[in-house]
Design a protein around this motif. Structure first.
Motif, PDB file in Angstrom:
ATOM      1  N   LEU A   1      76.246  37.809  17.488  1.00 21.23           N
ATOM      2  CA  LEU A   1      76.258  36.607  16.658  1.00 21.23           C
ATOM      3  C   LEU A   1      77.053  36.849  15.378  1.00 21.23           C
ATOM      4  O   LEU A   1      76.856  37.855  14.697  1.00 21.23           O
ATOM      5  N   ALA A   2      77.957  35.927  15.071  1.00 23.08           N
ATOM      6  CA  ALA A   2      78.717  36.007  13.817  1.00 23.08           C
ATOM      7  C   ALA A   2      79.215  34.614  13.468  1.00 23.08           C
ATOM      8  O   ALA A   2      79.454  33.788  14.350  1.00 23.08           O
ATOM      9  N   PRO A   3      79.378  34.325  12.179  1.00 20.15           N
ATOM     10  CA  PRO A   3      79.888  33.009  11.775  1.00 20.15           C
ATOM     11  C   PRO A   3      81.408  32.962  11.821  1.00 20.15           C
ATOM     12  O   PRO A   3      82.078  33.992  11.922  1.00 20.15           O
ATOM     13  N   ASN A   4      81.929  31.760  11.724  1.00 22.88           N
ATOM     14  CA  ASN A   4      83.379  31.567  11.631  1.00 22.88           C
ATOM     15  C   ASN A   4      83.761  31.666  10.155  1.00 22.88           C
ATOM     16  O   ASN A   4      84.129  30.690   9.512  1.00 22.88           O
ATOM     17  N   ASP A   5      83.671  32.890   9.611  1.00 27.83           N
ATOM     18  CA  ASP A   5      83.843  33.093   8.173  1.00 27.83           C
ATOM     19  C   ASP A   5      85.251  33.577   7.843  1.00 27.83           C
ATOM     20  O   ASP A   5      86.199  33.306   8.583  1.00 27.83           O
ATOM     21  N   VAL A   6      85.392  34.310   6.760  1.00 32.30           N
ATOM     22  CA  VAL A   6      86.720  34.767   6.336  1.00 32.30           C
ATOM     23  C   VAL A   6      87.367  35.680   7.366  1.00 32.30           C
ATOM     24  O   VAL A   6      88.585  35.829   7.400  1.00 32.30           O
ATOM     25  N   HIS A   7      86.553  36.311   8.210  1.00 33.96           N
ATOM     26  CA  HIS A   7      87.107  37.141   9.278  1.00 33.96           C
ATOM     27  C   HIS A   7      87.624  36.299  10.435  1.00 33.96           C
ATOM     28  O   HIS A   7      88.261  36.822  11.343  1.00 33.96           O
ATOM     29  N   GLN A   8      87.290  35.033  10.436  1.00 34.03           N
ATOM     30  CA  GLN A   8      87.785  34.012  11.365  1.00 34.03           C
ATOM     31  C   GLN A   8      87.489  34.291  12.830  1.00 34.03           C
ATOM     32  O   GLN A   8      86.664  33.628  13.433  1.00 34.03           O
ATOM     33  N   ASN A   9      88.148  35.259  13.415  1.00 40.50           N
ATOM     34  CA  ASN A   9      88.173  35.329  14.872  1.00 40.50           C
ATOM     35  C   ASN A   9      87.338  36.450  15.480  1.00 40.50           C
ATOM     36  O   ASN A   9      87.652  36.938  16.565  1.00 40.50           O
TER      37      ASN A   9
ATOM     38  N   TYR B   1      88.996  14.367  17.689  1.00 39.07           N
ATOM     39  CA  TYR B   1      90.311  14.500  18.306  1.00 39.07           C
ATOM     40  C   TYR B   1      90.176  14.304  19.815  1.00 39.07           C
ATOM     41  O   TYR B   1      89.585  15.130  20.502  1.00 39.07           O
ATOM     42  N   ASN B   2      90.710  13.205  20.318  1.00 38.60           N
ATOM     43  CA  ASN B   2      90.696  12.983  21.764  1.00 38.60           C
ATOM     44  C   ASN B   2      91.966  13.561  22.376  1.00 38.60           C
ATOM     45  O   ASN B   2      92.853  12.842  22.838  1.00 38.60           O
ATOM     46  N   CYS B   3      92.045  14.875  22.345  1.00 33.86           N
ATOM     47  CA  CYS B   3      93.224  15.547  22.886  1.00 33.86           C
ATOM     48  C   CYS B   3      92.825  16.915  23.409  1.00 33.86           C
ATOM     49  O   CYS B   3      91.744  17.424  23.107  1.00 33.86           O
ATOM     50  N   LEU B   4      93.695  17.493  24.203  1.00 33.86           N
ATOM     51  CA  LEU B   4      93.443  18.799  24.809  1.00 33.86           C
ATOM     52  C   LEU B   4      93.962  19.904  23.895  1.00 33.86           C
ATOM     53  O   LEU B   4      95.102  19.855  23.443  1.00 33.86           O
ATOM     54  N   ILE B   5      93.110  20.886  23.636  1.00 36.60           N
ATOM     55  CA  ILE B   5      93.497  21.996  22.758  1.00 36.60           C
ATOM     56  C   ILE B   5      94.532  22.869  23.468  1.00 36.60           C
ATOM     57  O   ILE B   5      94.276  23.380  24.564  1.00 36.60           O
ATOM     58  N   PRO B   6      95.701  23.066  22.882  1.00 31.36           N
ATOM     59  CA  PRO B   6      96.721  23.899  23.534  1.00 31.36           C
ATOM     60  C   PRO B   6      96.462  25.383  23.293  1.00 31.36           C
ATOM     61  O   PRO B   6      95.867  25.760  22.272  1.00 31.36           O
ATOM     62  N   PRO B   7      96.886  26.233  24.209  1.00 33.30           N
ATOM     63  CA  PRO B   7      96.783  27.676  23.964  1.00 33.30           C
ATOM     64  C   PRO B   7      97.831  28.096  22.945  1.00 33.30           C
ATOM     65  O   PRO B   7      98.806  27.372  22.719  1.00 33.30           O
ATOM     66  N   PRO B   8      97.652  29.246  22.314  1.00 31.95           N
ATOM     67  CA  PRO B   8      98.662  29.708  21.358  1.00 31.95           C
ATOM     68  C   PRO B   8      99.985  30.015  22.050  1.00 31.95           C
ATOM     69  O   PRO B   8     100.032  30.235  23.266  1.00 31.95           O
ATOM     70  N   VAL B   9     101.043  30.033  21.287  1.00 32.14           N
ATOM     71  CA  VAL B   9     102.373  30.322  21.829  1.00 32.14           C
ATOM     72  C   VAL B   9     102.382  31.722  22.443  1.00 32.14           C
ATOM     73  O   VAL B   9     101.889  32.678  21.840  1.00 32.14           O
ATOM     74  N   GLY B  10     102.908  31.819  23.641  1.00 31.47           N
ATOM     75  CA  GLY B  10     102.994  33.120  24.307  1.00 31.47           C
ATOM     76  C   GLY B  10     101.733  33.547  25.018  1.00 31.47           C
ATOM     77  O   GLY B  10     101.606  34.704  25.433  1.00 31.47           O
ATOM     78  N   TYR B  11     100.781  32.625  25.177  1.00 32.22           N
ATOM     79  CA  TYR B  11      99.494  32.956  25.801  1.00 32.22           C
ATOM     80  C   TYR B  11      99.686  33.571  27.185  1.00 32.22           C
ATOM     81  O   TYR B  11     100.520  33.128  27.973  1.00 32.22           O
ATOM     82  N   LYS B  12      98.893  34.612  27.472  1.00 31.38           N
ATOM     83  CA  LYS B  12      98.963  35.294  28.762  1.00 31.38           C
ATOM     84  C   LYS B  12      97.613  35.231  29.465  1.00 31.38           C
ATOM     85  O   LYS B  12      96.572  35.069  28.819  1.00 31.38           O
ATOM     86  N   ILE B  13      97.637  35.373  30.771  1.00 32.53           N
ATOM     87  CA  ILE B  13      96.383  35.449  31.520  1.00 32.53           C
ATOM     88  C   ILE B  13      95.588  36.636  30.987  1.00 32.53           C
ATOM     89  O   ILE B  13      96.104  37.752  30.904  1.00 32.53           O
TER      90      ILE B  13
ATOM     91  N   ILE C   1      95.180  36.025  20.852  1.00 34.30           N
ATOM     92  CA  ILE C   1      94.454  35.904  19.579  1.00 34.30           C
ATOM     93  C   ILE C   1      95.375  36.438  18.489  1.00 34.30           C
ATOM     94  O   ILE C   1      95.254  37.590  18.068  1.00 34.30           O
ATOM     95  N   PRO C   2      96.309  35.634  18.045  1.00 36.35           N
ATOM     96  CA  PRO C   2      97.351  36.128  17.127  1.00 36.35           C
ATOM     97  C   PRO C   2      96.860  36.319  15.698  1.00 36.35           C
ATOM     98  O   PRO C   2      97.359  35.716  14.756  1.00 36.35           O
ATOM     99  N   HIS C   3      95.849  37.166  15.544  1.00 37.00           N
ATOM    100  CA  HIS C   3      95.311  37.474  14.213  1.00 37.00           C
ATOM    101  C   HIS C   3      95.129  38.982  14.117  1.00 37.00           C
ATOM    102  O   HIS C   3      94.291  39.550  14.811  1.00 37.00           O
ATOM    103  N   THR C   4      95.891  39.593  13.290  1.00 39.52           N
ATOM    104  CA  THR C   4      95.836  41.054  13.199  1.00 39.52           C
ATOM    105  C   THR C   4      95.348  41.546  11.842  1.00 39.52           C
ATOM    106  O   THR C   4      95.310  42.751  11.606  1.00 39.52           O
ATOM    107  N   HIS C   5      94.947  40.615  10.952  1.00 40.50           N
ATOM    108  CA  HIS C   5      94.545  41.062   9.619  1.00 40.50           C
ATOM    109  C   HIS C   5      93.280  41.911   9.662  1.00 40.50           C
ATOM    110  O   HIS C   5      93.080  42.782   8.822  1.00 40.50           O
ATOM    111  N   LEU C   6      92.412  41.666  10.672  1.00 40.30           N
ATOM    112  CA  LEU C   6      91.202  42.481  10.792  1.00 40.30           C
ATOM    113  C   LEU C   6      91.550  43.936  11.075  1.00 40.30           C
ATOM    114  O   LEU C   6      90.872  44.852  10.608  1.00 40.30           O
TER     115      LEU C   6
END
Length: 464
Positions: A244-252, A130-142, A158-163
């Motif tokens: 150290l952790a993988p990008n597994d089912v816990h994702q983030n 992908y030759n593009c710039l990764i956008p921040p998530p919606v509502g991103y804050k400093i 980091i809009p992931h609250t399932h953890l």
């Protein structure tokens, strides 16, 4: 005469008023532009001083060029480089190109899932990049600044609250309004990483129950780190943990750790060596990391052995260390036997934690019966080559010098920052070269800061 004198007085008053008005006007202009004249001149001088392409430290000429401008201008020679970079679709706001599980499925890569190969790096071919710039998530804050960020971050970043829901009984994290808070708990240490760390130090009989042991414990590898609270609470002790952790089912997990400002990286103990040279860490830690340490003749434990310094510790908190059911007893006995053959010894065992220590020298290896597994690595197996290198199920012996010294020879922290480590002799670096390099980087960092300080606050940079 009186008339002339009066006229002079009036002119002087008028001139004073004009000058005063001019000064006020200039002052207002300066305020409007956000600076006074003197600092502006200083800033200009500081920037221009190195604008001729010379290195601020060594002074030699470095050709000045704007690489990216040249790259885009020379489009005929580089047709694969776009003239401008578009913004990626929001679907890719969390894309990690070489750790993209969707790509693995799309390319139908034949990976051994039981060996965690799907969590290792697999970079896309040129046509799939992908030759593009990764956008921040919606509502991103400093991001919240360190050290406050250790305990809370913006949920929007980091809009992931399932953890938070999945680990609600273990105090990993909680969601409160617009923020995610980290109470400092973990799967094995619900009541706080700080108390758990102190208990480990107590098991090792370190002075004052401080895990740094007077600066002798400085670098730690935390395998399967979760949101890295263990590493977070080591920092006040002067200990740096690579979480150290993988990008597994816990994702983030790692994304949370980095947002908090804790040293961490995506990775997994799979088929390839971790990207660190041998003897990099004083302590390795696994708390309910769910790793099968017995697989493939103990190859994952042998990777830890490669990474640990002489006498380094492995802290293991897991049911196998304390449970009495048949399966856990079987695993414990097999693991204990394997580590004994690797010349590790149990230093302490308490409650749900056991601590092993690696051998200080080659003496134990040389006393093993012929044919004992795991074998010693061959002389052509370089333990310091680590990038994209397959793991080996063998024990990395010490060099002759390290064997005789029976230690890493490192000074306690922070003295080791400026004292040449013994292993430099093994790679042909003299003490004078070490000192010269140290002085060069002290100067470089100082010069970098001189040029940055006008636009960057001291506490605004955490992750580098």
């Amino acid at each position: 005469m009186k008339s002339t004198a009066g006229e002079l007085i009036r002119r002087k008053k008028l001139l004073k008023q004009l000058l005063l008005g001019l000064i006020v006007l200039l002052g207002l202009l300066c305020l409007y532009n956000g600076a006074t004249f003197a600092p502006a001149l200083r800033k200009t001088e500081e920037v221009v001083a190195f604008d001729d392409g010379t290195d601020p430290v060594i002074g030699s000429f470095v050709q000045k060029r704007d690489y990216f401008d040249e790259l885009f201008d020379d489009h005929e020679m580089n047709p694969e480089v776009p003239k401008s970079l578009p913004i990626c679709d929001m679907r890719y706001s969390e894309l990690i190109p070489c750790l993209d599980r969707h790509l693995i499925y799309q390319l139908k890569l034949k990976l051994n899932l039981s060996l965690m190969e799907h969590y290792e790096r697999h970079c896309p071919p040129a046509v799939r990049r992908y030759n593009c710039l990764i956008p921040p998530p919606v509502g991103y804050k400093i991001p919240i600044r360190w050290p406050q960020s250790r305990d809370e971050v913006w949920k929007a970043n980091i809009p992931h609250t399932h953890l938070a829901q999945e680990k609600s009984d273990q105090n990993w994290m909680t969601v409160l309004g617009e923020k995610i808070r980290f109470p400092g708990g973990g799967t094995h240490f619900h009541y706080g990483a700080d108390k758990y760390i102190a208990s480990i130090a107590s098991m090792l009989k370190f002075p004052g129950d401080k895990l740094n042991n007077g600066g002798n414990i400085r670098t730690v590898l935390d395998v399967g780190c979760g949101v890295a609270s263990f590493g977070a609470y080591l920092l006040p002790l002067g200990i740096i943990a690579m979480s150290l952790a993988p990008n597994d089912v816990h994702q983030n997990q790692i994304q949370f750790a980095l947002e908090r400002g804790i040293p961490s990286t995506l990775g997994v103990l799979g088929t390839k060596r971790l990207p660190y040279p041998s003897r990099s860490f004083e302590l390795a830690h696994c708390s309910r990391c769910r790793i099968d340490w017995l697989q493939r003749d103990g190859i994952l434990l042998l990777e830890l052995d490669r990474l640990l310094r002489p006498g380094g510790y492995f802290v293991y908190s897991s049911p196998e260390a304390y449970a009495h059911d048949e399966e856990n007893r079987r695993i414990w006995n097999a693991m204990h036997d394997l580590l004994k053959r690797m010349c590790w010894r149990v230093v302490s065992r308490r409650d749900q934690t056991v601590i092993w220590a690696k051998s200080l020298s080659n003496s134990c290896y040389l006393k093993r019966a012929p044919g004992t597994n795991p074998p010693l690595c061959s002389s052509d197996n370089d333990p310091d080559v680590s990038w994209n290198v397959q793991m080996n199920a063998c024990i990395t012996p010490y060099s002759t010098k390290m064997h005789k010294g029976k230690s890493s020879g490192l000074q306690p922290w922070p003295s080791r920052l400026s004292v040449p480590p013994p292993r430099l002799d093994e790679i042909g670096v003299s003490h004078d070269q070490f000192q010269e390099d140290t002085n060069t980087w002290i100067q470089r960092v100082s010069e970098y800061w001189k040029q940055m300080r006008s636009v960057i606050k001291k506490d605004s940079i955490r992750n580098v």
